[in-house]
Design an enzyme around this catalytic site. Structure first.
Site, short mmCIF file in Angstrom:
data_model
loop_
_atom_site.label_atom_id
_atom_site.label_comp_id
_atom_site.label_asym_id
_atom_site.label_seq_id
_atom_site.Cartn_x
_atom_site.Cartn_y
_atom_site.Cartn_z
N ALA A 1 0.84 -1.21 0.00
CA ALA A 1 0.00 0.00 0.00
C ALA A 1 0.87 1.25 0.00
CB ALA A 1 -0.99 -0.01 1.15
N HIS A 2 1.80 1.28 -0.94
CA HIS A 2 2.62 2.47 -1.12
C HIS A 2 3.25 2.43 -2.52
CE1 HIS A 2 5.55 -0.49 0.64
NE2 HIS A 2 6.20 -0.12 -0.46
N ALA A 3 3.90 3.53 -2.87
CA ALA A 3 4.70 3.59 -4.10
C ALA A 3 6.03 4.23 -3.74
CB ALA A 3 3.98 4.42 -5.14
N ARG B 1 1.98 -0.53 -5.05
CA ARG B 1 2.09 -1.98 -4.92
C ARG B 1 1.42 -2.51 -3.66
NH1 ARG B 1 7.68 -1.30 -4.49
NH2 ARG B 1 7.31 0.06 -6.26
#
Ligand code: T46
Length: 149
Positions: free
Chosen positions: A61-63, A108
């Site tokens: 839950a980040h990029a 992702r």
């Protein structure tokens, strides 16, 4: 390193599925290896790995804004979802000779299919908290801004 085709992967710029070199050591298992600037297009400045995760857990839950990475799973089975705001693809890491090369900012999520699967990352840079985007709305704005330049 050889790129291995799964059609959907080519739909997202900045992602390649890669076959990691594998040496079969007869009767004694296999050995895998890759080298920075030879098999992957960056110097490796950091390696990290995620362990002791139960099946059914989501992480991510980040990029990343600039970090380039090779993700691989030496043991177990992990599904990696990658999203560029226009498209999402899903890649299953289920073999130690399979790697996902990420060279662009992508949101992702990773899902553990098997207890204690190991997710390893070879990364192009040291840990910088500022390189992370942890809110999808901000990621969307970030990508739109990049596209307008
Ligand atoms: C990624 C996916 C695949 C550090 O202190 N140093 C480090 O080098 C890293 C990678 C993380 N951390 C700290 C930051 C958090 O307090 O470890 C904690 C857990 O990190 P995070 O919640 O970001 O873990 P994941 O599994 O969601 O993401 C990790 C990586 O952070 C990220 O780069 O691409 O694996």
């Amino acid at each position: 390193m050889q790129k291995i085709g799964e059609d959907s992967i080519n739909d997202i710029d900045g992602v390649s599925l890669i076959k990691i070199h594998q040496v079969l050591t007869q009767g004694k298992g296999n050995l895998q290896f890759f080298e920075g600037m030879r098999d992957i297009p960056f110097e490796i400045k950091r390696i990290y790995y995620i362990s002791n995760v139960k099946a059914g857990i989501w992480r991510g839950a980040h990029a990343h804004k600039t970090l380039k990475q090779l993700l691989f799973c030496p043991y177990g089975k992990i599904v990696v979802n990658l999203n560029n705001i226009a498209k999402e693809i899903s890649i299953t890491l289920d073999s130690p000779d399979k790697g996902i090369l990420i060279e662009k900012p992508l949101w992702r999520d990773m899902f553990w299919k098997i207890d204690n699967s190991i997710l390893c990352v070879a990364a192009s840079d040291y840990y910088f908290v500022e390189d992370y985007i942890r809110e999808y709305s901000i990621f969307k704005q970030y990508i739109e801004q990049l596209q307008s330049q």
